[in-house]
Design a protein around this motif. Sequence first.
Motif, PDB file in Angstrom:
ATOM      1  N   LYS A 281      19.406 -22.678  -8.237  1.00  0.00           N
ATOM      2  CA  LYS A 281      18.379 -23.111  -7.301  1.00  0.00           C
ATOM      3  C   LYS A 281      17.081 -22.360  -7.566  1.00  0.00           C
ATOM      4  CE  LYS A 281      21.432 -24.206  -3.403  1.00  0.00           C
ATOM      5  NZ  LYS A 281      21.778 -23.855  -1.996  1.00  0.00           N
ATOM      6  N   LYS A 282      15.994 -22.989  -7.229  1.00  0.00           N
ATOM      7  CA  LYS A 282      14.686 -22.339  -7.282  1.00  0.00           C
ATOM      8  C   LYS A 282      14.195 -22.053  -5.864  1.00  0.00           C
ATOM      9  CE  LYS A 282      13.408 -24.229 -11.784  1.00  0.00           C
ATOM     10  NZ  LYS A 282      12.386 -24.948 -12.568  1.00  0.00           N
ATOM     11  N   LEU A 283      13.164 -21.249  -5.756  1.00  0.00           N
ATOM     12  CA  LEU A 283      12.640 -20.887  -4.446  1.00  0.00           C
ATOM     13  C   LEU A 283      11.861 -22.032  -3.813  1.00  0.00           C
ATOM     14  CD1 LEU A 283      11.336 -17.293  -5.293  1.00  0.00           C
ATOM     15  CD2 LEU A 283      13.442 -17.898  -4.080  1.00  0.00           C
ATOM     16  N   GLY A 284      11.176 -22.810  -4.665  1.00  0.00           N
ATOM     17  CA  GLY A 284      10.351 -23.890  -4.135  1.00  0.00           C
ATOM     18  C   GLY A 284       9.097 -23.400  -3.441  1.00  0.00           C
ATOM     19  N   VAL A 285       8.531 -22.291  -3.950  1.00  0.00           N
ATOM     20  CA  VAL A 285       7.333 -21.714  -3.333  1.00  0.00           C
ATOM     21  C   VAL A 285       6.146 -21.880  -4.270  1.00  0.00           C
ATOM     22  CG1 VAL A 285       8.719 -20.058  -2.035  1.00  0.00           C
ATOM     23  CG2 VAL A 285       7.767 -19.397  -4.269  1.00  0.00           C
ATOM     24  N   PRO A 286       4.922 -21.795  -3.730  1.00  0.00           N
ATOM     25  CA  PRO A 286       3.729 -21.909  -4.575  1.00  0.00           C
ATOM     26  C   PRO A 286       3.745 -20.890  -5.715  1.00  0.00           C
ATOM     27  CG  PRO A 286       3.122 -22.030  -2.257  1.00  0.00           C
ATOM     28  CD  PRO A 286       4.578 -21.665  -2.292  1.00  0.00           C
ATOM     29  N   GLY A 287       3.339 -21.327  -6.896  1.00  0.00           N
ATOM     30  CA  GLY A 287       3.240 -20.462  -8.057  1.00  0.00           C
ATOM     31  C   GLY A 287       4.496 -20.375  -8.900  1.00  0.00           C
TER      32      GLY A 287
ATOM     33  N   PHE B  94      17.645 -15.642  -8.312  1.00  0.00           N
ATOM     34  CA  PHE B  94      19.077 -15.928  -8.265  1.00  0.00           C
ATOM     35  C   PHE B  94      19.489 -16.084  -6.809  1.00  0.00           C
ATOM     36  CE2 PHE B  94      18.506 -14.208 -12.429  1.00  0.00           C
ATOM     37  CZ  PHE B  94      19.392 -14.946 -13.208  1.00  0.00           C
ATOM     38  N   VAL B  95      19.217 -17.272  -6.273  1.00  0.00           N
ATOM     39  CA  VAL B  95      19.433 -17.526  -4.845  1.00  0.00           C
ATOM     40  C   VAL B  95      20.489 -18.607  -4.612  1.00  0.00           C
ATOM     41  CG1 VAL B  95      17.176 -16.720  -4.099  1.00  0.00           C
ATOM     42  CG2 VAL B  95      17.442 -19.096  -4.864  1.00  0.00           C
ATOM     43  N   GLY B  96      21.432 -18.703  -5.538  1.00  0.00           N
ATOM     44  CA  GLY B  96      22.501 -19.680  -5.366  1.00  0.00           C
ATOM     45  C   GLY B  96      22.397 -20.833  -6.336  1.00  0.00           C
TER      46      GLY B  96
ATOM     47  N   VAL C 113       9.512  -5.264 -11.884  1.00  0.00           N
ATOM     48  CA  VAL C 113       9.897  -6.654 -11.661  1.00  0.00           C
ATOM     49  C   VAL C 113      10.546  -6.804 -10.292  1.00  0.00           C
ATOM     50  CG1 VAL C 113      10.243  -7.064 -14.128  1.00  0.00           C
ATOM     51  CG2 VAL C 113      12.179  -6.352 -12.703  1.00  0.00           C
ATOM     52  N   VAL C 114      10.646  -8.053  -9.866  1.00  0.00           N
ATOM     53  CA  VAL C 114      11.286  -8.390  -8.594  1.00  0.00           C
ATOM     54  C   VAL C 114      12.485  -9.286  -8.860  1.00  0.00           C
ATOM     55  CG1 VAL C 114      11.017  -9.793  -6.489  1.00  0.00           C
ATOM     56  CG2 VAL C 114       9.269  -8.118  -7.109  1.00  0.00           C
ATOM     57  N   MET C 115      13.598  -8.975  -8.222  1.00  0.00           N
ATOM     58  CA  MET C 115      14.783  -9.829  -8.258  1.00  0.00           C
ATOM     59  C   MET C 115      14.956 -10.428  -6.867  1.00  0.00           C
ATOM     60  SD  MET C 115      17.476 -11.208  -9.566  1.00  0.00           S
ATOM     61  CE  MET C 115      17.620 -10.400 -11.159  1.00  0.00           C
ATOM     62  N   VAL C 116      15.025 -11.756  -6.788  1.00  0.00           N
ATOM     63  CA  VAL C 116      15.209 -12.427  -5.510  1.00  0.00           C
ATOM     64  C   VAL C 116      16.662 -12.871  -5.401  1.00  0.00           C
ATOM     65  CG1 VAL C 116      14.332 -14.189  -3.940  1.00  0.00           C
ATOM     66  CG2 VAL C 116      12.834 -13.262  -5.731  1.00  0.00           C
ATOM     67  N   GLY C 117      17.378 -12.348  -4.400  1.00  0.00           N
ATOM     68  CA  GLY C 117      18.788 -12.674  -4.227  1.00  0.00           C
ATOM     69  C   GLY C 117      19.593 -11.414  -3.971  1.00  0.00           C
ATOM     70  N   GLY C 118      20.803 -11.591  -3.456  1.00  0.00           N
ATOM     71  CA  GLY C 118      21.621 -10.437  -3.125  1.00  0.00           C
ATOM     72  C   GLY C 118      23.095 -10.616  -3.422  1.00  0.00           C
TER      73      GLY C 118
END
Length: 300
Positions: free
Chosen positions: A115-121, A235-237, A146-151
């Motif tokens: 999945k993607k975040l679907g946010v601007p940029g 990495f949000v699913g 860097v930033v990692m999105v997800g847990g």
Amino acid sequence: MANNFDLIVIGAGIAGLTAARYAVDLGKSVALFEAELMGGLVVNVGKLDGYPSTADVSGIELAMTLAEQCMNQGVQITEELVESVSIEGESKVVRTVSGEYRSPKLVVASGASLKKLGVPGEEALYGRGVSQCAFCDGALFMGQEVVMVGGGDAALQEALHLAMYCSKVTMVVRGNRLRARQSYVAQAADDPKFAFRWNSVVEAVEGADVVEGVTVRDTKKDTVESLACTGVFVFVGVAPNTGYLPDEVARDDSGAVTVDAALQSSVSGLYAAGAVRSGYPGQIANAVGEGTAAAIEALR
């Protein structure tokens, strides 16, 4: 007819490759369809955890070994996108741009997509700092933040790989804890390169030509701040790849195929294995086991 098979398998991830290999070992005619890389998402994993082996194995090594075995043993591999599947009596009809293929038994193992975040940029900067493969791109961020999105497991495994190269890895986690296996959590807790933003979401990826930062909202405090970074890993699913299946095939709210104890779907003779099925546990050993089990049940 040339396009009739004892078993058709859709998807050449680990579950699909295992199902095809098992079936051809039994002397059955097997067709396997895959439009993208053999192995699916697992090819992005540098070291497979939870897979029984006497040595460290990467995802791509396992996938290529299975694919080579399938080809050598006579599986007909077609590198085309499956456009649709229809049920015609006892036959399952698979359609691609090149034609129709029929079998009384079908194993759906088309996996899932990140999945993607679907946010601007995010879309504009994909490949310019936004990535979904730390094992592919981690070395490009040597000494950078860097930033990692997800847990979850995938996010933390990828983040641990990034920490080998990056000066700082900030994890933006929607909840107040990590949902990953304890061994990963312990490694991150002991690594001073890690920082955590709990109860937070990324609302935008910042930057003109390359990533320069992210906009992060703390959902508990309802505050927003800009966090400087040069890379954003998402990495949000995952979302199951089932859009080509007919309406007769029952699915859960996420779109994953629902199956019985024998991995058979609501359509007789149509089975689902791996990340495409509802309730899939998510480990590589599960994919191998389910691919084998689906082929056994289909050819029983």
